[in-house]
Design an enzyme around this catalytic site. Sequence first.
Site, short mmCIF file in Angstrom:
data_model
loop_
_atom_site.label_atom_id
_atom_site.label_comp_id
_atom_site.label_asym_id
_atom_site.label_seq_id
_atom_site.Cartn_x
_atom_site.Cartn_y
_atom_site.Cartn_z
N THR A 96 0.85 -1.19 0.00
CA THR A 96 0.00 0.00 0.00
C THR A 96 0.89 1.24 0.00
OG1 THR A 96 -1.45 1.45 1.29
CG2 THR A 96 -0.34 -0.27 2.53
N ASP A 153 -0.01 3.83 1.26
CA ASP A 153 -0.31 4.52 2.53
C ASP A 153 0.62 4.12 3.68
OD1 ASP A 153 -2.36 5.59 1.10
OD2 ASP A 153 -3.98 4.76 2.30
N ARG A 181 -4.92 28.62 -2.92
CA ARG A 181 -5.23 27.65 -3.99
C ARG A 181 -5.01 26.25 -3.44
NH1 ARG A 181 -6.66 31.73 -6.09
NH2 ARG A 181 -6.19 32.51 -8.19
O1 F6P Z 1 -4.68 2.16 -1.55
C1 F6P Z 1 -5.06 3.08 -0.56
C2 F6P Z 1 -5.45 4.34 -1.23
O2 F6P Z 1 -4.31 4.84 -1.84
C3 F6P Z 1 -6.06 5.36 -0.27
O3 F6P Z 1 -5.17 6.27 0.25
C4 F6P Z 1 -7.10 6.02 -1.14
O4 F6P Z 1 -8.15 6.55 -0.37
C5 F6P Z 1 -7.54 4.92 -2.01
O5 F6P Z 1 -6.42 4.11 -2.22
C6 F6P Z 1 -8.13 5.38 -3.33
O6 F6P Z 1 -8.33 4.29 -4.15
P1 F6P Z 1 -9.26 4.18 -5.43
O7 F6P Z 1 -9.78 5.53 -5.75
O8 F6P Z 1 -8.37 3.66 -6.49
O9 F6P Z 1 -10.32 3.20 -5.08
#
Ligand code: F6P
Length: 343
Positions: A125, A127, A267
């Site tokens: 991930t 994250d 912005r």
């Molecule tokens: O994989 C986790 C992540 O990067 C989160 O931070 C984010 O909210 C999500 O994926 C968004 O994923 P998608 O829009 O591709 O479903």
Amino acid sequence: MARIGLLTGGGDCPGLNAVIRAVVRKGSQEGHELLGYRNGWAGVLAGESTELTPATTRGILHRGGTILGTSRTNPYKEDGGGDRIRATMERDGVHALIPIGGEDTLGVAGRLHDEGVHVVGVPKTIDNDLAGTDFTFGFQTAVQIATDAIDRLHTTAESHHRVIVVEVMGRHAGWIAAYSGMAGGADVILVPERRFDVEEVCDRVRRRHDSGSTFSIVVVAEGALPTDDAEVRSLHQGTDAFGHARLGGIAVHLEQQIEARTGYETRMTILGHVQRGGTPLAYDRVLGTRFGVAAIEAAHEGDFGTMVALRGTEIIRVPLGEALAEPKLLDPAFYETAEVFFG
Ligand code: F6P
């Protein structure tokens, strides 16, 4: 010799192809056959797969995305999902699965393991919020992309004497915000782990301007929550198959609030999926490669129900349950170090 299946689930992440290549290369050397399921758990449910060999996985190390495709399909939300997965594995003669994913994909893997399916997980991930591992692959690339963007926004903020709010990914954890904010010299960093007061953010910006700076950079994680709000702000509606809201939009709120309260022109930029796309950094190619080799070794030894992980400089195995117990949140000490440089 055994047949081993692999799949990539959840949001894509730079370094996925490095993991696939490593599993296939090492697995073939150990005499295993590798089967790649398409589009995460959806491909296992539907029985859609492709044979993976060193020849078919050549030239992918540096490529972003995943050659297998991905999805956010949750088999336990489908009729007879667990049984259908077992049926596909039996039909394909697959002895074990290597799911490469985050909390959702590996959550399914953990449940399958409890039901007797052989699995070895690989933590993925951008994250970086999976417990049990110091870092997930993909995180460093996302941080570099965000830092490059902050550097660019810095020069335009400075030229126009503006406040610029940069929104980065990070649903439960502010790792990307804190790392890219520190690297990019942000004046305020807002993370999901700490609720923030908009007036305090404005005060920091005012203090900076009072002391002679004519611009400010605010980095905010998409999951950051203002003190007065019950829920994370988002421009979107609906949830995915794992019940997660689609995030993105807190920067819009901050742009309006900062400009209205301080009078400084403001912005915002939402970086979004650019943080997940494209070429992985060398760090993530190396970590993905090490994870891939370690995962096939665990499968080879029959050490199922585990996840490969980085601990210090070593690759280790941890029980899947340990990795999934709760998300790995930002270290408070790290945030305090970043705070030293706030406006
Ligand atoms: O994989 C986790 C992540 O990067 C989160 O931070 C984010 O909210 C999500 O994926 C968004 O994923 P998608 O829009 O591709 O479903």
